[in-house]
Design an enzyme around this catalytic site. Structure first.
Site, mmCIF file in Angstrom:
data_model
loop_
_atom_site.group_PDB
_atom_site.id
_atom_site.type_symbol
_atom_site.label_atom_id
_atom_site.label_comp_id
_atom_site.label_asym_id
_atom_site.label_seq_id
_atom_site.Cartn_x
_atom_site.Cartn_y
_atom_site.Cartn_z
ATOM 1 N N LYS A 77 40.927 44.517 39.254
ATOM 2 C CA LYS A 77 39.891 43.669 38.666
ATOM 3 C C LYS A 77 39.738 43.976 37.175
ATOM 4 O O LYS A 77 39.729 45.143 36.759
ATOM 5 C CB LYS A 77 38.565 43.902 39.393
ATOM 6 C CG LYS A 77 37.403 43.027 38.924
ATOM 7 C CD LYS A 77 36.175 43.305 39.773
ATOM 8 C CE LYS A 77 34.996 42.442 39.356
ATOM 9 N NZ LYS A 77 33.810 42.680 40.211
ATOM 10 N N SER A 147 31.839 38.815 42.205
ATOM 11 C CA SER A 147 32.542 38.677 40.943
ATOM 12 C C SER A 147 34.017 39.078 41.004
ATOM 13 O O SER A 147 34.774 38.818 40.048
ATOM 14 C CB SER A 147 31.858 39.530 39.867
ATOM 15 O OG SER A 147 31.849 40.903 40.242
ATOM 16 N N SER A 171 29.773 41.664 45.289
ATOM 17 C CA SER A 171 30.987 41.247 44.591
ATOM 18 C C SER A 171 32.289 41.656 45.250
ATOM 19 O O SER A 171 33.355 41.200 44.836
ATOM 20 C CB SER A 171 30.968 41.792 43.155
ATOM 21 O OG SER A 171 29.943 41.188 42.423
#
Length: 444
Positions: A77, A147, A171
């Site tokens: 990420k 996210s 997330s």
């Protein structure tokens, strides 16, 4: 089966018996990415030349010097520092930003011998619900969640074998459910967060993605996740004879038809396999957990995003500007009350969850919603993030539109390995009998 379809456990076996090379596996993954990237758009940064160079170096590593995750492809990420790839946080403030250091999690994985594919998309600073460019691999008109949008979508679409995400609200777990994969949020601070962009230190947790619990256990080994030692004679976990709690939580009024049906079917399946299933409710003192999480999130965000606000407020999303400027006018007294109330509730939820093999609870309100503007609600996840408990999204169910829906298993703090053991047994049942099939959904 094409190499890109292999789990990490399967791939390690093929590398060990020399039936595949890391380069062959990497080229298969890159071919999959090339085929699917225009639709899914999971990557914030990917350099195929760099991937192949890593693969060749890994293939040249002597067998006795190979790490426990040798050659396994990992998506990272883009809020986690990588010394050889940009880290840009989906923010124009940090466009082209290239820190020359690895986050702790990346350093550990690098030593374990992984193949870093690239950096995956995220909402801005992993802090907003405004979707990045990424689509859900099972229906590109729907969000993959966030996210950790890109990592969830990449693993869900067979573009990466393992993925790193983060969770401050929902997330990691929410994209796990929306993309039909296993998602693991360990006990808070059980894995170092050094080198991750900070949002709320009291909540921020590294999240892990895989398509099997065996693969999550490989990651748990590498990250040295250990429960207190159990007697060696403890028998392997079995669903038959185990006791589970079904918990709707205080946010159940937000539930949709898909998750409601998944909860009912999960209870039926567990009972059919010999488990005792009890529907429970948390005591009323837990009812304010969503509020407590929200207050602390805004208070911590005031601190975390002050530098960006001071230096480039015009480039900062309005939601984060609102944090810094305390748009909700939360007082320090409210902040302390939320901190202290959550701290008092943590041992209480440990005691409740400790009576069961696991608590079964919703991961999301329903299947992934239409549109890419919003990554969806984290309300079913944020309470557990605030309570610091380990959680695993277990896939296997589907909604009214055929999209994947997972359910969350919860255990007491620092019962991470126990939870993975339970998730493995429960996952076999849910994936086999829950009604959703990954291969047919992806057409592979």
């Amino acid at each position: 089966m094409e190499p890109y379809q292999l789990t990490a456990t399967q791939m390690l076996a093929k590398l060990k018996d020399r039936s595949l090379t890391v380069e062959e596996y990497a080229r298969s993954l890159l071919s999959r990415i090339e085929q699917r990237d225009a639709t899914v758009k999971a990557w914030a940064y990917l350099d195929p030349t760099y991937v192949i160079r890593q693969a060749r170096e890994l293939d040249q590593t002597p067998m006795d010097q190979r790490g426990p995750l040798h050659g396994i492809a990992v998506a990272v990420k883009d809020v986690i520092y990588t010394k050889d790839m940009p880290t840009q946080f989906n923010s124009s403030i940090y466009e082209g930003n290239a820190p020359k250091v690895d986050a702790a999690s990346v350093a550990i994985l690098r030593k374990a011998g992984v193949l870093f594919l690239g950096k995956t998309t995220t909402t801005e600073f992993a802090a907003t619900t405004v979707g990045p460019k990424t689509s859900n691999p099972h229906d590109p008109t729907r969000t993959p969640g966030g996210s950790s949008s890109g990592s969830g979508a990449a693993v869900g679409d067979l573009q990466a074998t393992l993925g790193l995400g983060t969770q401050t609200g929902g997330s990691t777990i929410r994209p796990g459910s929306f993309n039909g994969i296993y998602a693991f949020k360990p006990t808070w601070n059980a894995i170092s967060r050094e080198g991750q962009k900070v949002y709320a230190l009291l909540f921020d947790t590294l999240g892990l993605y895989a398509r099997s619990v065996d693969d999550l256990e490989l990651l748990a080994d590498v990250f040295a996740l250990h429960d207190d030692a159990l007697p060696e004679e403890t028998p392997p976990f079995q669903v038959q004879g185990a006791k589970f709690a079904m918990l709707k939580t205080m946010v159940w009024p937000e539930v949709g038809a898909g998750t409601a049906a998944a909860m009912e079917k999960a209870a039926d399946l567990l009972r059919a396999h010999g488990a005792e299933v009890e529907e429970i409710a948390l005591p009323p003192e837990f009812d304010d957990m969503p509020h407590y999480h929200r207050v602390v999130l805004h208070a911590e965000g005031r601190v975390s995003f002050l530098p960006e606000h001071r230096t480039a407020a015009d480039k900062l999303h309005g939601f984060l500007v609102g944090h810094v400027e305390n748009e909700h006018k939360y007082t320090r007294a409210e902040q302390l009350r939320a901190w202290d109330s959550m701290a008092a509730l943590r041992p209480k939820v440990d005691a409740i969850s400790g009576r069961y093999a696991a608590i079964v609870t919703p991961s999301v309100p329903d299947e992934a919603p239409k549109g890419l503007e919003s990554t969806g609600s984290a309300n079913f996840c944020s309470i557990w993030t605030g309570l610091h408990t380990p959680t695993v999204n277990v896939p296997g169910f589907k909604g009214e539109n055929g999209m994947p829906i997972g359910l969350t298993l919860v255990a007491p703090r620092y019962h991470d390995r126990h939870l993975l053991t339970v998730a493995k047994a429960v996952g076999r049942i849910f994936e086999a009998e829950g009604g959703w099939d990954r291969k047919s959904s992806l057409g592979v």
